[in-house]
Design an enzyme around this catalytic site. Structure first.
Site, PDB file in Angstrom:
ATOM      1  N   ASP A  99       0.806  -1.227   0.000  1.00  0.00           N
ATOM      2  CA  ASP A  99       0.000   0.000   0.000  1.00  0.00           C
ATOM      3  C   ASP A  99       0.840   1.279   0.000  1.00  0.00           C
ATOM      4  O   ASP A  99       0.307   2.366   0.241  1.00  0.00           O
ATOM      5  CB  ASP A  99      -0.908   0.010   1.244  1.00  0.00           C
ATOM      6  CG  ASP A  99      -2.145  -0.861   1.049  1.00  0.00           C
ATOM      7  OD1 ASP A  99      -2.862  -0.638   0.057  1.00  0.00           O
ATOM      8  OD2 ASP A  99      -2.380  -1.749   1.883  1.00  0.00           O
ATOM      9  N   GLU A 153      -0.116   9.519   1.630  1.00  0.00           N
ATOM     10  CA  GLU A 153      -0.861  10.430   2.514  1.00  0.00           C
ATOM     11  C   GLU A 153      -1.012   9.867   3.928  1.00  0.00           C
ATOM     12  O   GLU A 153      -1.057  10.619   4.902  1.00  0.00           O
ATOM     13  CB  GLU A 153      -2.266  10.660   1.939  1.00  0.00           C
ATOM     14  CG  GLU A 153      -3.181  11.397   2.890  1.00  0.00           C
ATOM     15  CD  GLU A 153      -4.587  11.553   2.354  1.00  0.00           C
ATOM     16  OE1 GLU A 153      -4.996  12.698   2.187  1.00  0.00           O
ATOM     17  OE2 GLU A 153      -5.264  10.544   2.089  1.00  0.00           O
ATOM     18  N   ASP A 154      -1.084   8.543   4.023  1.00  0.00           N
ATOM     19  CA  ASP A 154      -1.385   7.945   5.330  1.00  0.00           C
ATOM     20  C   ASP A 154      -0.227   8.002   6.318  1.00  0.00           C
ATOM     21  O   ASP A 154      -0.398   7.702   7.493  1.00  0.00           O
ATOM     22  CB  ASP A 154      -1.849   6.492   5.127  1.00  0.00           C
ATOM     23  CG  ASP A 154      -3.198   6.459   4.442  1.00  0.00           C
ATOM     24  OD1 ASP A 154      -4.060   7.263   4.820  1.00  0.00           O
ATOM     25  OD2 ASP A 154      -3.380   5.651   3.511  1.00  0.00           O
ATOM     26  N   ARG A 156      -9.059   2.758  11.512  1.00  0.00           N
ATOM     27  CA  ARG A 156      -7.601   2.967  11.469  1.00  0.00           C
ATOM     28  C   ARG A 156      -7.078   3.987  12.486  1.00  0.00           C
ATOM     29  O   ARG A 156      -5.867   4.060  12.712  1.00  0.00           O
ATOM     30  CB  ARG A 156      -7.193   3.452  10.069  1.00  0.00           C
ATOM     31  CG  ARG A 156      -7.484   2.488   8.944  1.00  0.00           C
ATOM     32  CD  ARG A 156      -6.591   1.267   8.998  1.00  0.00           C
ATOM     33  NE  ARG A 156      -6.975   0.300   7.999  1.00  0.00           N
ATOM     34  CZ  ARG A 156      -6.567   0.332   6.730  1.00  0.00           C
ATOM     35  NH1 ARG A 156      -5.756   1.274   6.331  1.00  0.00           N
ATOM     36  NH2 ARG A 156      -6.969  -0.599   5.888  1.00  0.00           N
ATOM     37  N   HIS A 189     -11.809   6.091   5.507  1.00  0.00           N
ATOM     38  CA  HIS A 189     -11.179   7.250   6.147  1.00  0.00           C
ATOM     39  C   HIS A 189     -12.098   8.478   6.131  1.00  0.00           C
ATOM     40  O   HIS A 189     -12.991   8.573   5.287  1.00  0.00           O
ATOM     41  CB  HIS A 189      -9.908   7.638   5.367  1.00  0.00           C
ATOM     42  CG  HIS A 189      -8.745   6.711   5.536  1.00  0.00           C
ATOM     43  ND1 HIS A 189      -8.020   6.247   4.465  1.00  0.00           N
ATOM     44  CD2 HIS A 189      -8.175   6.175   6.641  1.00  0.00           C
ATOM     45  CE1 HIS A 189      -7.038   5.467   4.906  1.00  0.00           C
ATOM     46  NE2 HIS A 189      -7.112   5.403   6.218  1.00  0.00           N
ATOM     47  N   CYS A 202      -4.948  10.279  -1.361  1.00  0.00           N
ATOM     48  CA  CYS A 202      -4.051   9.276  -0.758  1.00  0.00           C
ATOM     49  C   CYS A 202      -2.680   9.221  -1.405  1.00  0.00           C
ATOM     50  O   CYS A 202      -1.714   8.799  -0.774  1.00  0.00           O
ATOM     51  CB  CYS A 202      -4.617   7.868  -0.890  1.00  0.00           C
ATOM     52  SG  CYS A 202      -6.360   7.757  -0.718  1.00  0.00           S
TER      53      CYS A 202
HETATM   54  C1  CIR Z   1      -5.488   0.676   2.897  1.00  0.00           C
HETATM   55  O1  CIR Z   1      -6.485   0.003   3.145  1.00  0.00           O
HETATM   56  O2  CIR Z   1      -4.767   1.121   3.780  1.00  0.00           O
HETATM   57  C2  CIR Z   1      -5.161   0.928   1.448  1.00  0.00           C
HETATM   58  N1  CIR Z   1      -5.518  -0.206   0.670  1.00  0.00           N
HETATM   59  C3  CIR Z   1      -5.864   2.161   0.949  1.00  0.00           C
HETATM   60  C4  CIR Z   1      -5.419   3.418   1.639  1.00  0.00           C
HETATM   61  C5  CIR Z   1      -6.025   4.629   1.067  1.00  0.00           C
HETATM   62  N2  CIR Z   1      -5.515   5.785   1.673  1.00  0.00           N
HETATM   63  C6  CIR Z   1      -6.211   6.877   1.924  1.00  0.00           C
HETATM   64  O3  CIR Z   1      -7.420   6.926   1.711  1.00  0.00           O
HETATM   65  N3  CIR Z   1      -5.576   7.895   2.479  1.00  0.00           N
END
Ligand code: CIR
Length: 255
Positions: free
Chosen positions: A60, A65-66, A131, A161, A248
């Site tokens: 991922d 962004e995460d 999360r 999110h 993201c």
């Molecule tokens: C996840 O589930 O963590 C990733 N497959 C997708 C993350 C998407 N990120 C975001 O919306 N900031």
């Protein structure tokens, strides 16, 4: 001047985390081509793009962004909510070091994904999702209060999110799916609602007065057009299969 940190789509994206979506095959080449299109849109809007190399072992990792919240004064390195994503922050810390001397780190056991953090001026809204938790909100409040930021926890239901449910599309306007986040949480703003047949349509990247917006949501796009919001559209449906949206894929900040 603004910079965007991005990261090449991992060859292992097919093993990505999924929470609300069923797994469907992801074409890595197509996802990379869409990601290139996204980086071109960022450059077209005047941003410098720092594109990090692929991380083959981190499915991922394209969703940078995460991993952080970058403000003018400092940055907060998150502690991503999914175990498989924890170590994504390591390379981001190295990449941010030249740009921000003050880096705060969310401490265990708190968890937060950047996708749950929406900054609107001095208000920072944090989604309480699968999360992200209140412990992380409290830590961020301690880090950021000295800079004049006000933290607000927002309950998120039905999506991954907070920024799946709501993003900023103009100085005083949020694009929102009101089913996933309650409008009453947000202070002093106007709203454009997504078309109810397009629940995933609330995610846009705002750069200056323009947004980067996915081509997948024509009905909501019409509403944004009608509101006079300038936009650059990108195809992002292959990345959407990994439950990622346009915000993201970058960390955008002033340099
Ligand atoms: C996840 O589930 O963590 C990733 N497959 C997708 C993350 C998407 N990120 C975001 O919306 N900031």
């Amino acid at each position: 001047m603004f910079i965007a940190i991005t990261r090449e789509v991992s060859r292992s994206i097919i093993h990505c985390e999924l929470t609300h979506l069923a797994r469907s095959p992801i074409d890595v080449a197509r996802a990379r081509s869409q990601h290139n299109q996204y980086e071109s849109a960022l450059k077209h809007l005047g941003l410098a793009v720092l594109s990090l190399p692929e991380a083959p072992a981190l499915p991922d990792s394209v969703f940078v962004e995460d991993t952080a919240l970058v403000l003018d004064e400092c940055a907060v390195i998150t502690r991503p909510g999914a175990d498989s994503r924890r170590s994504e922050t390591e390379d981001i810390v190295k990449s941010l070091a030249p740009y921000r001397s003050k880096l705060f780190h969310i401490q265990a056991p708190a968890r937060v994904d950047g996708g749950d953090i929406l900054q609107v001026g001095k208000h920072i809204y944090v989604g309480l999702s699968t999360r992200s938790d209140t412990n992380a909100v409290e830590q961020m409040q301690d880090f950021l209060q000295p800079f004049g930021y006000e933290l607000h926890a927002v309950i998120v239901t039905g999506c991954l999110h907070l920024k799946s449910a709501v993003t900023q599309v103009a100085e005083d306007t949020l694009l929102i799916n009101p089913v996933w986040a309650d409008k009453n949480n947000f202070i002093g703003v106007n709203f454009i609602e997504v078309d109810s047949s397009e629940p995933y349509a609330a995610n846009a990247v705002m750069i200056g007065e323009t947004i980067i917006y996915p081509t997948a949501f024509p009905k909501t796009q019409k509403r944004l057009d009608k509101a006079g919001i300038p936009m650059v559209t990108v195809d992002a449906d292959e990345l959407a299969k990994a439950e990622g949206a346009v915000t993201c894929c970058s960390l955008i900040f002033r340099i």
